[in-house]
Design a protein around this motif. Structure first.
Motif, PDB file in Angstrom:
ATOM      1  N   ALA A  35      48.679 -97.758  37.853  1.00 44.98           N
ATOM      2  CA  ALA A  35      49.178 -98.701  38.852  1.00 44.98           C
ATOM      3  C   ALA A  35      50.702 -98.647  38.941  1.00 44.98           C
ATOM      4  CB  ALA A  35      48.710-100.115  38.518  1.00 44.98           C
ATOM      5  N   ASP A  36      51.361 -98.643  37.778  1.00 43.15           N
ATOM      6  CA  ASP A  36      52.827 -98.595  37.754  1.00 43.15           C
ATOM      7  C   ASP A  36      53.355 -97.336  38.423  1.00 43.15           C
ATOM      8  OD1 ASP A  36      52.831-100.997  36.400  1.00 43.15           O
ATOM      9  OD2 ASP A  36      53.176-100.112  34.420  1.00 43.15           O
ATOM     10  N   LYS A  37      52.735 -96.197  38.120  1.00 39.64           N
ATOM     11  CA  LYS A  37      53.201 -94.930  38.701  1.00 39.64           C
ATOM     12  C   LYS A  37      52.950 -94.897  40.207  1.00 39.64           C
ATOM     13  CE  LYS A  37      53.204 -89.936  37.911  1.00 39.64           C
ATOM     14  NZ  LYS A  37      54.680 -89.912  37.765  1.00 39.64           N
ATOM     15  N   SER A  38      51.916 -95.611  40.642  1.00 38.38           N
ATOM     16  CA  SER A  38      51.569 -95.632  42.068  1.00 38.38           C
ATOM     17  C   SER A  38      52.318 -96.719  42.832  1.00 38.38           C
ATOM     18  CB  SER A  38      50.052 -95.826  42.239  1.00 38.38           C
ATOM     19  OG  SER A  38      49.330 -94.800  41.573  1.00 38.38           O
ATOM     20  N   GLY A  39      53.075 -97.558  42.105  1.00 38.45           N
ATOM     21  CA  GLY A  39      53.849 -98.608  42.748  1.00 38.45           C
ATOM     22  C   GLY A  39      53.014 -99.743  43.302  1.00 38.45           C
ATOM     23  N   ILE A  40      51.861-100.003  42.670  1.00 38.41           N
ATOM     24  CA  ILE A  40      50.984-101.086  43.109  1.00 38.41           C
ATOM     25  C   ILE A  40      50.571-101.926  41.905  1.00 38.41           C
ATOM     26  CG2 ILE A  40      50.083 -99.804  45.101  1.00 38.41           C
ATOM     27  CD1 ILE A  40      47.621 -99.099  43.468  1.00 38.41           C
ATOM     28  N   SER A  41      49.956-103.067  42.169  1.00 36.74           N
ATOM     29  CA  SER A  41      49.479-103.908  41.073  1.00 36.74           C
ATOM     30  C   SER A  41      48.177-103.351  40.506  1.00 36.74           C
ATOM     31  CB  SER A  41      49.246-105.337  41.571  1.00 36.74           C
ATOM     32  OG  SER A  41      48.164-105.363  42.493  1.00 36.74           O
ATOM     33  N   LYS A  42      47.904-103.740  39.285  1.00 34.94           N
ATOM     34  CA  LYS A  42      46.651-103.301  38.655  1.00 34.94           C
ATOM     35  C   LYS A  42      45.450-103.834  39.428  1.00 34.94           C
ATOM     36  CE  LYS A  42      44.095-103.407  34.279  1.00 34.94           C
ATOM     37  NZ  LYS A  42      44.097-103.898  32.873  1.00 34.94           N
ATOM     38  N   SER A  43      45.563-105.057  39.926  1.00 33.25           N
ATOM     39  CA  SER A  43      44.443-105.640  40.672  1.00 33.25           C
ATOM     40  C   SER A  43      44.179-104.868  41.964  1.00 33.25           C
ATOM     41  CB  SER A  43      44.708-107.117  40.976  1.00 33.25           C
ATOM     42  OG  SER A  43      45.888-107.265  41.750  1.00 33.25           O
ATOM     43  N   LEU A  44      45.254-104.422  42.632  1.00 36.10           N
ATOM     44  CA  LEU A  44      45.054-103.617  43.839  1.00 36.10           C
ATOM     45  C   LEU A  44      44.434-102.272  43.489  1.00 36.10           C
ATOM     46  CD1 LEU A  44      45.331-103.171  46.853  1.00 36.10           C
ATOM     47  CD2 LEU A  44      47.710-102.462  46.495  1.00 36.10           C
ATOM     48  N   LEU A  45      44.902-101.672  42.405  1.00 38.58           N
ATOM     49  CA  LEU A  45      44.301-100.413  41.936  1.00 38.58           C
ATOM     50  C   LEU A  45      42.810-100.590  41.710  1.00 38.58           C
ATOM     51  CD1 LEU A  45      44.320 -97.519  40.762  1.00 38.58           C
ATOM     52  CD2 LEU A  45      45.017 -98.528  38.575  1.00 38.58           C
ATOM     53  N   GLN A  46      42.437-101.695  41.063  1.00 36.65           N
ATOM     54  CA  GLN A  46      41.020-101.919  40.738  1.00 36.65           C
ATOM     55  C   GLN A  46      40.189-102.257  41.965  1.00 36.65           C
ATOM     56  OE1 GLN A  46      41.890-104.640  37.291  1.00 36.65           O
ATOM     57  NE2 GLN A  46      40.359-103.353  36.284  1.00 36.65           N
ATOM     58  N   SER A  47      40.839-102.632  43.063  1.00 36.52           N
ATOM     59  CA  SER A  47      40.077-102.824  44.297  1.00 36.52           C
ATOM     60  C   SER A  47      39.611-101.477  44.853  1.00 36.52           C
ATOM     61  CB  SER A  47      40.929-103.560  45.342  1.00 36.52           C
ATOM     62  OG  SER A  47      41.968-102.736  45.847  1.00 36.52           O
ATOM     63  N   TYR A  48      40.316-100.402  44.481  1.00 40.06           N
ATOM     64  CA  TYR A  48      39.916 -99.046  44.849  1.00 40.06           C
ATOM     65  C   TYR A  48      39.041 -98.416  43.762  1.00 40.06           C
ATOM     66  CZ  TYR A  48      43.412 -99.059  48.598  1.00 40.06           C
ATOM     67  OH  TYR A  48      44.146 -99.345  49.720  1.00 40.06           O
ATOM     68  N   TYR A  49      39.489 -98.577  42.513  1.00 43.47           N
ATOM     69  CA  TYR A  49      38.799 -97.966  41.376  1.00 43.47           C
ATOM     70  C   TYR A  49      38.707 -99.000  40.250  1.00 43.47           C
ATOM     71  CZ  TYR A  49      39.844 -93.647  43.869  1.00 43.47           C
ATOM     72  OH  TYR A  49      39.931 -92.666  44.832  1.00 43.47           O
TER      73      TYR A  49
END
Length: 219
Positions: A35-49
């Motif tokens: 998430a950090d490397k992608s510049g997004i929150s962990k929660s947003l990352l988990q909405s995808y994966y």
């Protein structure tokens, strides 16, 4: 527009995950790091994966699809199916041997049960696409054979230094085992298949595949 944005973000997440896996290996990469490397929150990352394994499985699919596309190259497209299977396996393993970062990805695949299952399924789907699946006999027997050679071959790859094996030898063992033990193909056909694959590989530039793998999440 929203669909394109979502697709672009997925590619960005996958690209960053692939880069982290190359650098650190699966066990040392967390969702928060991705998430950090992608510049997004962990929660947003988990909405995808929602789980890391879903990311790994998708990377496995893209990685192996890039390798399978190489089988359409001029040097390979007219070979028999089992020669191409040998080349497919060889190219995956040799990429890991040649590139320390890719080796971490390959080892991540080999240490994850879902990824191993995905590898077997990709091979199974490819055999159907090649139009030979119906000639192989019992479907369950083929699936068992593919699962066996992927798992056993992966174990040999991990211990290749201990056993003094290279990608050529390991891929030979995997394809020979599949053809002889699970398909009951005679020894002369197996020898011809492996020789055909080796001859074709001598003309192939591995850098072509390396470039394709490095760009597989660019589009």
């Amino acid at each position: 527009m929203a669909r394109q944005k979502n697709l672009a973000r997925r590619h960005e997440i996958l690209r960053n995950t692939f880069m982290l896996l190359k650098k650190r290996g699966m066990e040392n990469v967390s969702l928060q790091m991705i998430a950090d490397k992608s510049g997004i929150s962990k929660s947003l990352l988990q909405s995808y994966y929602p789980h890391k394994n879903l990311l790994i499985t998708e990377i496995v699919t893209n990685f192996m699809t890039a390798v399978l596309k190489s089988l359409n190259a001029t040097d390979f497209k007219n070979l028999n199916t089992y020669s191409k299977m040998k080349i497919f396996i060889y190219l995956i393993l040799e990429q890991g041997i040649q590139d320390e970062g890719v080796e971490r990805v390959v080892k991540s695949i080999l240490s994850d049960g879902d990824s191993l299952d995905r590898w077997s399924q990709i091979l199974d789907d490819w055999l159907k696409h090649e139009g030979v699946k119906h000639d192989l006999g019992n479907d369950r027997q083929v699936q068992i054979g593919l699962n066996f050679i992927v798992t056993a071959g992966g174990g040999l790859y991990v211990k290749r230094t201990e056993f003094d094996l290279d990608a050529d030898q390991i891929s030979d063992i995997m394809v020979k085992t599949f053809m002889s033990t699970f398909l009951s193909i005679d020894e002369s056909k197996i020898s011809q298949t492996l020789a055909e694959a080796k001859s074709a590989l001598q003309k192939y530039e591995l850098t072509t595949l390396t470039q394709a793998i490095n760009k597989m999440f660019d589009n």
